[in-house]
Design an enzyme around this catalytic site. Sequence first.
Site, PDB file in Angstrom:
ATOM      1  N   ASN A 291      -0.289  40.455 -14.007  1.00  0.00           N
ATOM      2  CA  ASN A 291       0.147  39.444 -13.930  1.00  0.00           C
ATOM      3  C   ASN A 291       0.221  38.925 -15.507  1.00  0.00           C
ATOM      4  O   ASN A 291       0.103  39.971 -16.086  1.00  0.00           O
ATOM      5  CB  ASN A 291      -0.901  38.666 -13.366  1.00  0.00           C
ATOM      6  CG  ASN A 291      -2.512  38.402 -13.520  1.00  0.00           C
ATOM      7  OD1 ASN A 291      -2.244  38.406 -14.638  1.00  0.00           O
ATOM      8  ND2 ASN A 291      -2.860  38.336 -13.093  1.00  0.00           N
TER       9      ASN A 291
ATOM     10  N   ASP B 246      -3.911  38.384  -5.680  1.00  0.00           N
ATOM     11  CA  ASP B 246      -4.449  38.187  -4.509  1.00  0.00           C
ATOM     12  C   ASP B 246      -4.154  39.252  -3.654  1.00  0.00           C
ATOM     13  O   ASP B 246      -5.018  39.682  -2.501  1.00  0.00           O
ATOM     14  CB  ASP B 246      -3.488  38.007  -4.372  1.00  0.00           C
ATOM     15  CG  ASP B 246      -3.610  36.013  -4.965  1.00  0.00           C
ATOM     16  OD1 ASP B 246      -4.802  35.788  -4.888  1.00  0.00           O
ATOM     17  OD2 ASP B 246      -2.795  35.268  -4.832  1.00  0.00           O
TER      18      ASP B 246
ATOM     19  N   LYS C 108       1.626  60.654  -9.920  1.00  0.00           N
ATOM     20  CA  LYS C 108       2.723  59.198 -10.156  1.00  0.00           C
ATOM     21  C   LYS C 108       3.303  59.541  -8.947  1.00  0.00           C
ATOM     22  O   LYS C 108       4.048  60.716  -9.415  1.00  0.00           O
ATOM     23  CB  LYS C 108       3.391  59.640 -11.872  1.00  0.00           C
ATOM     24  CG  LYS C 108       4.073  58.992 -12.100  1.00  0.00           C
ATOM     25  CD  LYS C 108       4.819  59.460 -13.148  1.00  0.00           C
ATOM     26  CE  LYS C 108       5.358  58.403 -14.150  1.00  0.00           C
ATOM     27  NZ  LYS C 108       6.556  59.805 -14.656  1.00  0.00           N
TER      28      LYS C 108
ATOM     29  N   PHE D  46     -10.507  28.257 -12.120  1.00  0.00           N
ATOM     30  CA  PHE D  46      -9.487  27.669 -12.513  1.00  0.00           C
ATOM     31  C   PHE D  46      -8.172  28.183 -11.883  1.00  0.00           C
ATOM     32  O   PHE D  46      -8.348  28.700 -11.185  1.00  0.00           O
ATOM     33  CB  PHE D  46      -9.258  29.050 -13.392  1.00  0.00           C
ATOM     34  CG  PHE D  46      -9.674  28.186 -15.103  1.00  0.00           C
ATOM     35  CD1 PHE D  46     -10.966  27.810 -15.695  1.00  0.00           C
ATOM     36  CD2 PHE D  46      -8.749  28.578 -16.105  1.00  0.00           C
ATOM     37  CE1 PHE D  46     -11.104  28.103 -16.321  1.00  0.00           C
ATOM     38  CE2 PHE D  46      -8.796  27.671 -17.681  1.00  0.00           C
ATOM     39  CZ  PHE D  46     -10.539  27.571 -17.565  1.00  0.00           C
TER      40      PHE D  46
ATOM     41  N   LYS E 191      -7.642  23.129  -3.424  1.00  0.00           N
ATOM     42  CA  LYS E 191      -8.199  24.089  -4.210  1.00  0.00           C
ATOM     43  C   LYS E 191      -9.666  24.072  -4.941  1.00  0.00           C
ATOM     44  O   LYS E 191     -10.246  24.533  -3.952  1.00  0.00           O
ATOM     45  CB  LYS E 191      -7.529  25.169  -5.187  1.00  0.00           C
ATOM     46  CG  LYS E 191      -8.554  26.491  -6.128  1.00  0.00           C
ATOM     47  CD  LYS E 191      -7.615  27.280  -6.570  1.00  0.00           C
ATOM     48  CE  LYS E 191      -8.266  28.336  -6.650  1.00  0.00           C
ATOM     49  NZ  LYS E 191      -7.512  29.355  -7.308  1.00  0.00           N
TER      50      LYS E 191
ATOM     51  N   LYS F 183     -12.350  26.175  -2.125  1.00  0.00           N
ATOM     52  CA  LYS F 183     -13.453  26.347  -2.905  1.00  0.00           C
ATOM     53  C   LYS F 183     -15.099  26.296  -3.202  1.00  0.00           C
ATOM     54  O   LYS F 183     -15.968  26.847  -3.579  1.00  0.00           O
ATOM     55  CB  LYS F 183     -12.948  27.237  -4.083  1.00  0.00           C
ATOM     56  CG  LYS F 183     -11.942  27.985  -4.022  1.00  0.00           C
ATOM     57  CD  LYS F 183     -11.659  28.810  -3.565  1.00  0.00           C
ATOM     58  CE  LYS F 183     -10.085  29.545  -3.521  1.00  0.00           C
ATOM     59  NZ  LYS F 183     -10.063  30.917  -3.285  1.00  0.00           N
TER      60      LYS F 183
END
Length: 417
Positions: free
Chosen positions: A220, A289, A299, A333, A347, A351
């Site tokens: 990401n 996720d 590969k 975060f 959230k 959480k």
Amino acid sequence: MAERIKVTVGVAGGIAAYKAVEVVRQLQDAGFDPHVVMTEAAEKFVQPLTFAAITGHKVISSLWSEDAGASGGEVSGIEHINEAQTTAALVVVPATADILAKFAHGLADDFLTTMYLASNAPVVVAPAMNVVMWQHPATQANLEILRKRGVTIVEPNSGYLACGMVGGGRLAEESAVVAAVAEVLASTTAGERSDLEGQTILITAGGTREPIDPVRFIGNRSSGKMGYALAAKARCRGARVILISAPTALPAPEGCELVPVTTAEEMRTAALARLREASIVIMAAAVSDYRVTEAATQKLKREGPRVLQLEPTADILQEITHERRPETMVVGFAAETENVLTNGRAKLARKGVDALVVNDVSGSETGFDSDRNAGWFLTPEDTKEFAVSSKAAMADRILDEVVRLRSTHGRAVTGRR
Ligand SMILES: Cc1cc2nc3c(=O)[nH]c(=O)nc-3n(C[C@H](O)[C@H](O)[C@H](O)COP(=O)(O)O)c2cc1C
């Protein structure tokens, strides 16, 4: 009333010198005590009397005034040294091409330039000039020298310039200059604080990588800058810092215990292994996720269409909130691209964390890979907005909130769920 912090405003000889009057006034509104130093050229644009009347202090412009060698200040009897050592910050507005060049190369031929060299205080410059002067490689090279030296540059805006041209080089908004001064002073003062002494803070940072094959991964856009800024600031404020970091291009912050990891599962294992040592946990990493169910051992070759089967990774934040000691505070975060506050609040509740920092990462100016950030600090009772600032300044504000929460609630803000 608390004593106001002294800030020196250097006014150089640009057409925008008149705007320094408003900056001085806004600094006063913000609770500072501005003192003004002018260059000889600046006096051609604005009368020193204007600044003297507003600030209530003598305006200094010459190295050779009657007071030059005998100001009798506490630090030194030499006026420029005295001014340099008694001020909390130097802000130059407008900063001419000439002043930038002199600062960059260490020339000291008037009061302002000599004071710059004699001071350890943080420096903010707000350049303003004709667009061609602004874009000139000499000016840009001088800015780069100053930037590397830690000088804060309040970037000019684009727009109609006094010389009749349109382009970059117009002085930033006065409020932006004042905000930059407040920001550098907030981080300097934080550097002197030790309000996290005795705490062990576990911080996660960076973006995890989930292998597809030995050379490719699902990753990401997280740069790790926010987590590293938190680690560096927490260390400065006296904490012992355990930094569990997914790959980043950043140097390890000094004095932190760095635990390098790659995948979400490695981050989970490392975080749970060190959790009992922590009194505060800040989960700033961008954790994947999903991971590839079966990564290839060799590969992959280009052989027509391919489907990657993904499976969810463990929810580290949730596990941490369940496994923590009752007195350990957990801050999560959330990076959101839509319905930022609504999703953030959901959230926070889901959480079971004590607080959640929510970033809007849809824009280009803040968020991933930017040096700047903005967002909200959510607790069950409160929503605090953080305006756009450097990630270092935002890290300090997050830690301010963490310290405040600990002092008002002990650990448990929400309690274990
Ligand atoms: C009318 C006029 C406007 C000026 N405006 C600017 C300006 O906006 N920015 C700048 O860098 N120099 C500007 N200059 C050039 C500076 O005044 C000149 O470089 C001077 O030496 C700067 O001195 P100082 O940096 O010591 O204040 C201007 C000059 C004149 C005559």
